[in-house]
Scaffold this motif. Structure first.
Motif, mmCIF file in Angstrom:
data_model
loop_
_atom_site.group_PDB
_atom_site.id
_atom_site.type_symbol
_atom_site.label_atom_id
_atom_site.label_comp_id
_atom_site.label_asym_id
_atom_site.label_seq_id
_atom_site.Cartn_x
_atom_site.Cartn_y
_atom_site.Cartn_z
ATOM 1 N N THR A 3 0.843 -1.197 0.000
ATOM 2 C CA THR A 3 0.000 0.000 0.000
ATOM 3 C C THR A 3 0.878 1.248 0.000
ATOM 4 O OG1 THR A 3 -0.083 0.149 2.392
ATOM 5 C CG2 THR A 3 -1.756 -1.232 1.338
ATOM 6 N N SER A 5 0.978 3.483 2.217
ATOM 7 C CA SER A 5 1.547 3.701 3.553
ATOM 8 C C SER A 5 2.824 2.889 3.760
ATOM 9 C CB SER A 5 0.527 3.387 4.647
ATOM 10 O OG SER A 5 0.279 2.022 4.731
ATOM 11 N N ASP A 6 3.000 1.809 3.013
ATOM 12 C CA ASP A 6 4.232 1.031 3.090
ATOM 13 C C ASP A 6 5.361 1.708 2.318
ATOM 14 O OD1 ASP A 6 2.982 -1.056 4.522
ATOM 15 O OD2 ASP A 6 2.314 -1.983 2.667
ATOM 16 N N GLU A 23 -2.154 13.098 12.569
ATOM 17 C CA GLU A 23 -2.543 11.705 12.831
ATOM 18 C C GLU A 23 -2.238 10.748 11.675
ATOM 19 O OE1 GLU A 23 -4.421 10.252 15.537
ATOM 20 O OE2 GLU A 23 -4.155 12.048 16.762
ATOM 21 N N PRO A 24 -2.518 11.122 10.420
ATOM 22 C CA PRO A 24 -2.261 10.171 9.334
ATOM 23 C C PRO A 24 -0.799 9.716 9.244
ATOM 24 C CG PRO A 24 -3.668 11.943 8.558
ATOM 25 C CD PRO A 24 -3.191 12.331 9.930
ATOM 26 N N LEU A 26 1.017 8.872 11.657
ATOM 27 C CA LEU A 26 1.198 7.785 12.615
ATOM 28 C C LEU A 26 0.722 6.438 12.078
ATOM 29 C CD1 LEU A 26 0.104 9.693 15.837
ATOM 30 C CD2 LEU A 26 2.396 9.453 14.869
ATOM 31 N N THR A 27 0.108 6.440 10.907
ATOM 32 C CA THR A 27 -0.371 5.184 10.311
ATOM 33 C C THR A 27 0.543 4.682 9.194
ATOM 34 O OG1 THR A 27 -1.749 6.288 8.655
ATOM 35 C CG2 THR A 27 -2.755 5.854 10.808
ATOM 36 N N LEU A 28 1.609 5.401 8.921
ATOM 37 C CA LEU A 28 2.510 5.042 7.826
ATOM 38 C C LEU A 28 3.495 3.958 8.293
ATOM 39 C CD1 LEU A 28 3.208 8.627 6.459
ATOM 40 C CD2 LEU A 28 1.611 6.927 5.548
ATOM 41 N N SER A 29 3.162 2.726 8.022
ATOM 42 C CA SER A 29 3.924 1.598 8.557
ATOM 43 C C SER A 29 5.353 1.504 8.039
ATOM 44 C CB SER A 29 3.190 0.294 8.278
ATOM 45 O OG SER A 29 2.998 0.140 6.881
ATOM 46 N N SER A 49 2.878 2.797 16.877
ATOM 47 C CA SER A 49 2.469 2.215 15.589
ATOM 48 C C SER A 49 3.629 2.207 14.595
ATOM 49 C CB SER A 49 1.285 2.992 15.006
ATOM 50 O OG SER A 49 1.648 4.347 14.792
ATOM 51 N N LEU A 50 4.666 2.981 14.881
ATOM 52 C CA LEU A 50 5.837 3.052 14.008
ATOM 53 C C LEU A 50 7.033 2.298 14.597
ATOM 54 C CD1 LEU A 50 5.633 6.890 13.272
ATOM 55 C CD2 LEU A 50 4.729 5.033 11.864
#
Length: 131
Positions: A3, A5-6, A23-24, A26-29, A49-50
């Protein structure tokens, strides 16, 4: 499947008058480097989350007065720059960041060497610390 985010590995947002880390982000793996220097950020939020990806966090020249305890879960962190902020203390979980190579805490409001650094911090290799 891979994705977006990856794929995002680095974000640089200096001098944008940010009051918090969006916030977004913090979702970026796959995020390895985050530069939010020269903003108006007051809190380093829960970055757990990271924890597997984040290696560099640059947050100099903000208004940071609090760092979430879960910073210690970011075990791959190698660079943590927090100079020129409003910190009076750092969480004891900083001691879990054993891969740190650079930690800058100068120009904050510490009364002396933070106890976490003085007693509990044991990096796996040499680490430059500026207080």
């Amino acid at each position: 499947p891979i994705t977006l985010s990856d794929c995002i590995t680095s974000i640089s947002l200096p001098n944008n008058k940010l009051k918090k880390i969006p916030e977004p982000i913090l979702t970026l793996s796959g995020l390895r480097s985050l530069d939010v220097r020269e903003n108006k950020i007051k809190v380093i939020p829960d970055l757990s989350s990271l924890w597997l990806s984040l290696r560099i966090l640059i947050a100099d020249h903000n208004k940071i007065c609090k760092i979430d305890e879960k910073i210690g879960k970011c075990i791959k962190l190698r660079v943590l720059r927090l100079s020129h902020n409003d910190l009076h203390e750092i969480p004891s979980t900083i001691a879990f960041l054993v891969h740190l190579k650079l930690l800058t805490l100068d120009h904050n409001y510490f009364q002396g060497l933070p106890l976490t650094i003085a007693i509990g911090f044991k990096p796996k290799s040499s680490c430059f610390i500026s207080i």
